[in-house]
Write a protein that holds these residues in place. Structure first.
Motif, PDB file in Angstrom:
ATOM      1  N   LEU A  72       0.850  -1.183   0.000  1.00  0.00           N
ATOM      2  CA  LEU A  72       0.000   0.000   0.000  1.00  0.00           C
ATOM      3  C   LEU A  72       0.892   1.240   0.000  1.00  0.00           C
ATOM      4  CD1 LEU A  72      -2.856   1.253   0.324  1.00  0.00           C
ATOM      5  CD2 LEU A  72      -2.561   0.987   2.801  1.00  0.00           C
ATOM      6  N   ILE A  73       0.566   2.214  -0.841  1.00  0.00           N
ATOM      7  CA  ILE A  73       1.335   3.454  -0.928  1.00  0.00           C
ATOM      8  C   ILE A  73       0.473   4.588  -0.387  1.00  0.00           C
ATOM      9  CG2 ILE A  73       2.581   5.027  -2.453  1.00  0.00           C
ATOM     10  CD1 ILE A  73       3.724   2.222  -2.653  1.00  0.00           C
ATOM     11  N   MET A  74       0.970   5.272   0.647  1.00  0.00           N
ATOM     12  CA  MET A  74       0.232   6.387   1.248  1.00  0.00           C
ATOM     13  C   MET A  74       1.214   7.479   1.651  1.00  0.00           C
ATOM     14  SD  MET A  74      -2.440   4.487   3.783  1.00  0.00           S
ATOM     15  CE  MET A  74      -3.805   5.621   3.631  1.00  0.00           C
ATOM     16  N   GLY A  75       0.709   8.677   1.847  1.00  0.00           N
ATOM     17  CA  GLY A  75       1.582   9.741   2.319  1.00  0.00           C
ATOM     18  C   GLY A  75       0.900  11.087   2.322  1.00  0.00           C
ATOM     19  N   TYR A  76       1.704  12.075   2.611  1.00  0.00           N
ATOM     20  CA  TYR A  76       1.205  13.440   2.697  1.00  0.00           C
ATOM     21  C   TYR A  76       0.571  13.895   1.388  1.00  0.00           C
ATOM     22  CZ  TYR A  76       3.997  14.001   6.977  1.00  0.00           C
ATOM     23  OH  TYR A  76       4.524  13.881   8.235  1.00  0.00           O
ATOM     24  N   THR A  77      -0.457  14.714   1.499  1.00  0.00           N
ATOM     25  CA  THR A  77      -1.054  15.332   0.320  1.00  0.00           C
ATOM     26  C   THR A  77      -0.220  16.551  -0.071  1.00  0.00           C
ATOM     27  OG1 THR A  77      -2.468  16.834   1.575  1.00  0.00           O
ATOM     28  CG2 THR A  77      -3.368  14.632   1.083  1.00  0.00           C
TER      29      THR A  77
END
Length: 174
Positions: free
Chosen positions: A5-10
């Protein structure tokens, strides 16, 4: 690990509103280095949630890596209505999240807050780990998902933080 899963700051979290900002190049370089490592270790799926900023930049990098590595890209949106009110430039970015190997919507529309909990649970149950651009000293709503991931016994977490970006910036300027 077969799915990441790839997630992070907008982009809003980071204060980056111009795709030509040097910070975007640094982030993409750091992402490329890390994704290559994951792919060489056997990751078969990169999963996105369709958020602008880090996820979009990582998606762009992932799509270029598909030329040299065999893996698939999926986007699992929380809602079918995600991004419907975005401006034209962001609509193009949203379209890029839909031009992947697999697209799924958890829900048609938002009805209640429990949908987010169920959506996050689904993401955790269907990925083996996550690559997250997140720094404990710069807390955002991501903190809740990070806590949930840390409390999932067999879930692997890989972080990109501001120190990693500084190192990448310095390498780029050597």
């Amino acid at each position: 690990m077969n799915s990441l899963l790839i997630m992070g700051y907008t982009s809003f979290d980071l204060g980056i509103f111009d795709e030509k900002d040097l910070k975007v190049s640094v982030i993409k370089k750091a992402v490329k280095n890390r994704l290559i490592g994951f792919l060489e270790e056997g990751v078969e799926w990169l999963i996105f949630t369709g958020n602008l900023g880090f996820e979009y930049w990582a998606l762009e990098v992932a799509k270029t890596l598909q030329k040299d590595y065999e893996f698939k890209i999926g986007t699992i949106f929380a809602f079918e209505t995600q991004g419907q009110n975005w401006n034209e430039a962001n609509q193009l970015k949203l379209a890029a999240f839909k031009e992947v190997d697999f697209v799924k919507y958890a829900y048609e529309t938002y009805e209640n807050a429990s949908q987010f909990r169920q959506y996050n649970d689904f993401l955790l149950e269907n990925t083996a780990g996550a690559f997250i651009f997140y720094d404990e000293e710069n807390v955002t709503k991501l903190k809740y998902m990070v806590e949930k991931m840390r409390n999932t016994a067999t879930y692997e977490l890989f972080f990109l933080d501001f120190e990693d970006l500084q190192d990448t910036f310095e390498e780029m300027n050597e």
